[in-house]
Write an enzyme that holds these catalytic residues in place. Structure first.
Site, mmCIF file in Angstrom:
data_model
loop_
_atom_site.group_PDB
_atom_site.id
_atom_site.type_symbol
_atom_site.label_atom_id
_atom_site.label_comp_id
_atom_site.label_asym_id
_atom_site.label_seq_id
_atom_site.Cartn_x
_atom_site.Cartn_y
_atom_site.Cartn_z
ATOM 1 C CB CYS A 2 -0.899 0.005 1.225
ATOM 2 S SG CYS A 2 -1.879 -1.502 1.417
ATOM 3 N NE ARG A 27 4.311 1.574 -1.389
ATOM 4 C CZ ARG A 27 5.434 0.878 -1.158
ATOM 5 N NH1 ARG A 27 6.481 1.081 -1.907
ATOM 6 N NH2 ARG A 27 5.497 0.009 -0.179
ATOM 7 C CD1 TRP A 74 -2.447 -4.694 -4.891
ATOM 8 C CD2 TRP A 74 -1.919 -5.958 -3.112
ATOM 9 N NE1 TRP A 74 -2.304 -5.989 -5.324
ATOM 10 C CE2 TRP A 74 -1.990 -6.792 -4.258
ATOM 11 C CE3 TRP A 74 -1.598 -6.545 -1.884
ATOM 12 C CZ2 TRP A 74 -1.753 -8.165 -4.215
ATOM 13 C CZ3 TRP A 74 -1.372 -7.918 -1.829
ATOM 14 C CH2 TRP A 74 -1.442 -8.705 -2.981
ATOM 15 C CG ASN A 100 2.794 -1.104 2.993
ATOM 16 O OD1 ASN A 100 2.176 -2.074 2.576
ATOM 17 N ND2 ASN A 100 3.998 -0.770 2.556
ATOM 18 N N GLY A 101 1.295 -3.384 5.170
ATOM 19 C CA GLY A 101 1.836 -4.620 5.702
ATOM 20 C C GLY A 101 0.740 -5.576 6.122
ATOM 21 C CD GLU A 489 10.397 -9.539 -17.774
ATOM 22 O OE1 GLU A 489 10.023 -8.357 -17.614
ATOM 23 O OE2 GLU A 489 10.299 -10.402 -16.870
ATOM 24 C CE LYS A 493 7.718 -6.457 -17.810
ATOM 25 N NZ LYS A 493 7.579 -7.478 -16.782
ATOM 26 C CD GLU A 496 4.136 -8.076 -14.931
ATOM 27 O OE1 GLU A 496 4.472 -7.917 -13.752
ATOM 28 O OE2 GLU A 496 4.817 -7.657 -15.885
ATOM 29 C CG HIS A 512 9.737 -32.528 -24.239
ATOM 30 N ND1 HIS A 512 10.034 -33.859 -24.078
ATOM 31 C CD2 HIS A 512 10.776 -31.985 -24.929
ATOM 32 C CE1 HIS A 512 11.211 -34.114 -24.621
ATOM 33 N NE2 HIS A 512 11.678 -32.996 -25.145
ATOM 34 C CE LYS A 611 8.080 -0.869 -10.541
ATOM 35 N NZ LYS A 611 8.203 -1.394 -11.907
#
Length: 616
Positions: A2, A27, A74, A100-101, A489, A493, A496, A512, A611
Site C-alpha cells: 500500500c 503501490r 492493495w 502498509n503490511g 519475461e 509482460k 501482467e 514436450h 509495484k
C-alpha cells in the site's frame, strides 16, 4: 504494497497528500482514503476505487487542514470497499492509523479485544492494530508513542504505520518492520512529510530519514525527530539523507503512459548504470563493491541468486552469464521458495539478491536467512537507501531512475547490465576470458545503449503486429540459451498488462507438451537471433509452421532464413550472444504495451498487481 502519505505543518495538507497518493498509486489502487484535521474539525473520506475517485469525493466537501494522513490500498485482509479502506479510527474516535503490511496474529488480538468490548466495522488487520494501541494507551495511561511501541511488541508480521491522536494534532508516530517508510524534514522542523517512498515530497524538501526495521519515530512540530528501537527502547541517532530524486523523473514527460516512457528511457538507464564502471577504452570494469570483496568472489564455492518476478528472470540471464563467461556454478531461486525450503547454504557461498524496489519481502527474508548461515550477500537494487541496500553485505545500484509503471522494463535491462559487468570482470580475473576477449566484450558493451536506441525504432512495426493479435486468447514465447529467460519475461509482460494467457518455454521443450496447443489461431513469439543455437531454433520454427501456428520472430538484422518462415519479423541490431537479452527484450515489451493499450487495459496499473511486493 500500500501507499502511505502524511503531512504535518503550516501548508495546506490536502494537495500535498492527494498528489502524493497519486504518485504512490503504483503501490496499490483498490481503494483510497484521507483524514484532514483543521483545528477542531475532523474530516475522514474513504472510497473503493482509485485516488481519482477519492479526489471527486473530497471535492464535494471540506478539504482544509494542516495535518493529513492518506492511503492508497492493495487489499490483503478484507475486500476492496469503503469500510476496509484506510485510514482506520479507534473505537473512541481519538486515534487514527494508516498501515502498509500484514499483522499475522490479528485474529487472536481481535478476539481478545472483542472480549474487552471493542467492536469492528471492517475486516482489516489494521483496525485491530489501532484498537490495540488504544487499549494499551487507556490501560497504562501512557503517551501515544509508548502505547504504539508496546502494541508493536505484541504483533507478528510486517508494518509501516503512521498514527496520531486527534486531540494532539501536532504529533505523529511512525514505525516500520519489513515495509518501507520515509520522513521528509522541512526547514527548521516547521513541517514534516511521511510517505512510503520519497516521491510525494521531493518538491518540498531534499532532506529525508529512512527508518530501519524495528524503529519508531516521534514527530512533533518545531522539534527534532526522536527515533528509538521498538524492542529495547535504545535511542537511535537520525540519519538524514539528501535526496537525489527530482520531480522530472517521476512525471510522464509527454508519454501516454509511464511504461512507454520507461521503455524509451532504457538507452539512458543502461548508460547510467555502467557510467563510471565500464571504462571500455582502458579495458577496465571498475566496481568498488566487487573490487573490495574480490577474494570472496574469486574463491566462491558457488553463486546463489534469489529474486522474484522480473528480477528472477534477470537472475536466470545472470546464470548463463556467470557460467559462460566466468565458469562459476550458479543456482537461481525464487526467494519465496528459498526462504522456506531449508536450503543448503555454506560459508564460501555468495548470494546475489535482486530487487527493483529493494523492499521485496520474500527477497529480504531470503537475505536474512543466507546471512544467518554465513553466506556473503550481494544486493542488486534500484532504490538508494532501500531495505535490501541496508541489509546486504554490499551491492550495486542499477541507477535506472524511478520506475513507476507496475510492469518492470528498465529495471530488467539495468539489472542484467550490472550482472553482466560483474560476470565479465570475474571471467577476466579468473582467466576464463583472455584480455583480447575481455576488450572485445567491453567495446561491444559500450555500444549497447545506441543499439537499444536503434531497436526502439521498430515501434511502428510492433504496433502493427499488436493490432493483429490483440484479441488472441493465448500466446507462446520461445527462446533458447540466453534468450530463454527473455521468453519467460515476454510472456510475463503480456500476462501482467493485457490479461492474455501467455507462457514462455525453452524452444526445444515445445515438443514436450506445448506443441499440442499450436493451431492457426495460436501466435508464437520466437526469439531467433543468429547467435547461439540458431539452426535449432529454425528447426523449431519449421515445426510450428507445419502446424499452422502464427510466428512472430525476433531476428538479427539482415536475417533471410527465418524471414521466409515467419509471418512477422522484428529486426534487432547484431551483438554478442551474451548481450542479446538487452536487445531482444525491447520488442517484447513494446508488443505487450501496444496490445494492452488496444485492449483498453490500464497499462500502468494492471488489476490485482502492485509495484512493490512488501508483504508475503
Amino acid at each position: 504494497m500500500c501507499g502511505i502519505v502524511g503531512y504535518l505543518g503550516y501548508r495546506k495538507a490536502y494537495p500535498i497528500v492527494i498528489n502524493g497518493l497519486q504518485r504512490l498509486e503504483y503501490r496499490g489502487y483498490d481503494s483510497a482514503g484521507i483524514i484532514l484535521i483543521n483545528e477542531n474539525n475532523v474530516n475522514l473520506y474513504k472510497t473503493k476505487g482509485k485516488v481519482s475517485d477519492l479526489k471527486e469525493l473530497v471535492a464535494k466537501n471540506n478539504s482544509n487542514g494542516g495535518l493529513a494522513l492518506g492511503h492508497t490500498r492493495w487489499a490483503t485482509h478484507g475486500i476492496p470497499n469503503n469500510e476496509n479502506s484506510h485510514p482506520h479510527v479507534s473505537n473512541s474516535g481519538n486515534l487514527v492509523i494508516v498501515h502498509n503490511g500484514i499483522i499475522e496474529n490479528y485474529d487472536t488480538l481481535k478476539k481478545e479485544l472483542t472480549t474487552r468490548g471493542y467492536t469492528f466495522t471492517s475486516d482489516t488487520d489494521t483496525e485491530v492494530l489501532i484498537n490495540l494501541i488504544e487499549e494499551i494507551k487507556t490501560t497504562n495511561n501512557c503517551k501515544l508513542g509508548e502505547a504504539v511501541q508496546l502494541a508493536l511488541t505484541s504483533v507478528i508480521g510486517a508494518y509501516a504505520i503512521a498514527v496520531f491522536d486527534i486531540s494532539k494534532p501536532n504529533e505523529i508516530i511512525v514505525a516500520r518492520l519489513g515495509s518501507p517508510i520515509a520522513i521528509g524534514i522541512g526547514e527548521n522542523n516547521k513541517d514534516f512529510f511521511i510517505a512510503s517512498d520519497a516521491s510525494p515530497f521531493i518538491e518540498y524538501t531534499k532532506d529525508a530519514i529512512y527508518l530501519d526495521d524495528e524503529e519508531l519515530a516521534i514527530i512533533k512540530l518545531g522539534k527534532d525527530i526522536r527515533i528509538r528501537k521498538i524492542q529495547d527502547n535504545a535511542i537511535v541517532e537520525p540519519n538524514i539523507q539528501e535526496l537525489k530524486l527530482n520531480l522530472e523523473q517521476i512525471e510522464k514527460g509527454g508519454y501516454e503512459h509511464f511504461m512507454l516512457k520507461e521503455i524509451h528511457e532504457q538507452p539512458k538507464a543502461i548508460l547510467d548504470t555502467y557510467r563510471g564502471r565500464l571504462l571500455a577504452d582502458k579495458g577496465i570494469i571498475k566496481m568498488g563493491s566487487v573490487d573490495n570483496n574480490i577474494t570472496k568472489f574469486l574463491n566462491a564455492n558457488r553463486i546463489i541468486i534469489v529474486a522474484c518476478g522480473t528480477s528472477w528472470h534477470a537472475g536466470l540471464v545472470a546464470e548463463y552469464l556467470f557460467e559462460d563467461l566466468a565458469r562459476m556454478p550458479v543456482e537461481v531461486e525464487y526467494a519465496s521458495e528459498f526462504r522456506y525450503r531449508n536450503p543448503i547454504i555454506n560459508k564460501g557461498d555468495i548470494v546475489i539478491a535482486i530487487s527493483q524496489s529493494g523492499e521485496t519481502a520474500d527477497t529480504l527474508a531470503a537475505i536474512k536467512l543466507a546471512k544467518s548461515k554465513g553466506a556473503f550477500v550481494f544486493g542488486v537494487c534500484n532504490v538508494v537507501g532501500s531495505s535490501i541496500a541496508r541489509e546486504t553485505n554490499t551491492g550495486a545500484y542499477t541507477h535506472a531512475g524511478p520506475e513507476i509503471g507496475v510492469a518492470s522494463t528498465k529495471a530488467f535491462t539495468t539489472q542484467i547490465t550490472v550482472l553482466t559487468l560483474i560476470a565479465l570482470k570475474l571471467g577476466n580475473l579468473k582467466g576464463e576470458l583472455s584480455n583480447s576477449q575481455f576488450h572485445t566484450y567491453l567495446q561491444e558493451m559500450s555500444l549497447i545503449p545506441s543499439k537499444v536506441e536503434e531497436t526502439l525504432k521498430i515501434n511502428a512495426i510492433v504496433e502493427e503486429i499488436a493490432s493483429i493479435y490483440k484479441d488472441a486468447p493465448n500466446c507462446l514465447y520461445l527462446g533458447r540459451g540466453y534468450n530463454f529467460p527473455v521468453a519467460l519475461e515476454g510472456a510475463l509482460k503480456l500476462k501482467e498488462i493485457s490479461y492474455i494467457h501467455a507462457e514462455g518455454y525453452p524452444a526445444a521443450e515445445m515438443k514436450h507438451g506445448p506443441i499440442a496447443l499450436i493451431d492457426e489461431s495460436m501466435p508464437v513469439v520466437v526469439i531467433a537471433t543468429k547467435k547461439g543455437h540458431y539452426d535449432k531454433v529454425v528447426s523449431n520454427i519449421q515445426e510450428i509452421k507445419s502446424r499452422k501456428g502464427k510466428i512472430i520472430a525476433v531476428v538479427t538484422k539482415g536475417d533471410t532464413i527465418v524471414k521466409e518462415l515467419a509471418d512477422h519479423i522484428i529486426e534487432i541490431p547484431e551483438t554478442l550472444e551474451a548481450f542479446t537479452p538487452l536487445l531482444t527484450t525491447i520488442p517484447l515489451q513494446l508488443l505487450s504495451y501496444h496490445i494492452a493499450v488496444m485492449r483498453g487495459c490500464n497499462v500502468d496499473q494492471p488489476r490485482n498487481l502492485a509495484k512493490s511486493v512488501t508483504v508475503e
